[in-house]
Motif scaffolding. Structure first.
Motif, short mmCIF file in Angstrom:
data_model
loop_
_atom_site.label_atom_id
_atom_site.label_comp_id
_atom_site.label_asym_id
_atom_site.label_seq_id
_atom_site.Cartn_x
_atom_site.Cartn_y
_atom_site.Cartn_z
N ILE A 248 0.83 -1.20 0.00
CA ILE A 248 0.00 0.00 0.00
C ILE A 248 0.86 1.26 0.00
O ILE A 248 1.83 1.36 0.78
CB ILE A 248 -0.91 -0.01 1.25
CG1 ILE A 248 -1.79 -1.26 1.24
CG2 ILE A 248 -1.72 1.27 1.36
CD1 ILE A 248 -2.39 -1.60 2.59
N VAL B 287 -4.12 6.50 0.47
CA VAL B 287 -5.22 5.85 1.20
C VAL B 287 -6.41 6.76 1.45
O VAL B 287 -7.53 6.28 1.57
CB VAL B 287 -4.76 5.21 2.54
CG1 VAL B 287 -3.76 4.11 2.30
CG2 VAL B 287 -4.21 6.24 3.49
N LEU C 227 -9.95 1.07 2.55
CA LEU C 227 -8.74 1.11 1.74
C LEU C 227 -9.13 1.15 0.26
O LEU C 227 -9.67 0.17 -0.26
CB LEU C 227 -7.87 -0.11 2.02
CG LEU C 227 -6.64 -0.30 1.15
CD1 LEU C 227 -5.63 0.83 1.38
CD2 LEU C 227 -6.00 -1.66 1.44
#
Length: 118
Positions: A63, A68, A94
Motif C-alpha cells: 500500500i 489511502v 482502503l
C-alpha cells in the motif's frame, strides 16, 4: 519516525477479489475495531503468525500510504509484540487504487510466516 514508504495488509484472496469489484477494501475488522490493521513489511509476520498460521489462501497487499485517503494512526499492537512497537491502523476503507502490488503470502512448511526479506 516510522517508515511510511510502504505499508502492507494481509487478507484472503476472496476478500481482495471482492474489494476490486467494489473499488475499496472494507473488512469486517473495520466495523469491529474502527480501523484496518496494517503493518510495515518488517512487522507483517507478527500478525500473520498470530491470526493466520497455516493459511494458504492469503495475499499481501502493498500500500502507498499517500493514496489511502483516510487517517493512518500508529498505535500499540498486542502485549506479545516487541516492546514499544507501533502498528499503522487505517481509520477508513482502503481504496484499491492505493494498493501498488498484490503478492501471494504463503506460510513455511511448519505453518509459520517468516519475516519479509525487504
Amino acid at each position: 519516525m516510522h517508515d511510511t514508504h510502504t505499508l502492507v495488509h494481509i487478507c484472503d484472496l476472496n476478500d481482495w477479489s471482492n474489494a476490486r469489484q467494489i473499488g475499496e477494501y472494507r473488512p469486517v475488522s473495520l466495523n469491529e475495531a474502527g480501523f484496518i490493521h496494517l503493518s510495515t513489511p518488517q512487522q507483517a509476520h507478527l500478525p500473520a503468525n498470530r491470526l493466520f498460521r497455516g493459511r494458504e489462501d492469503l495475499v499481501l497487499l502493498r500500500i502507498d500510504p499517500a493514496l489511502v485517503g483516510a487517517e493512518v494512526v500508529w498505535e500499540p499492537g498486542v502485549p506479545t509484540d516487541p516492546e514499544s512497537m507501533l502498528f499503522p491502523h487505517l481509520y477508513g476503507p482502503l481504496p484499491v487504487e492505493a494498493v501498488t502490488a498484490v503478492e501471494e503470502y504463503l506460510p513455511e512448511a511448519d505453518g509459520s510466516f517468516a519475516p519479509l526479506t525487504e
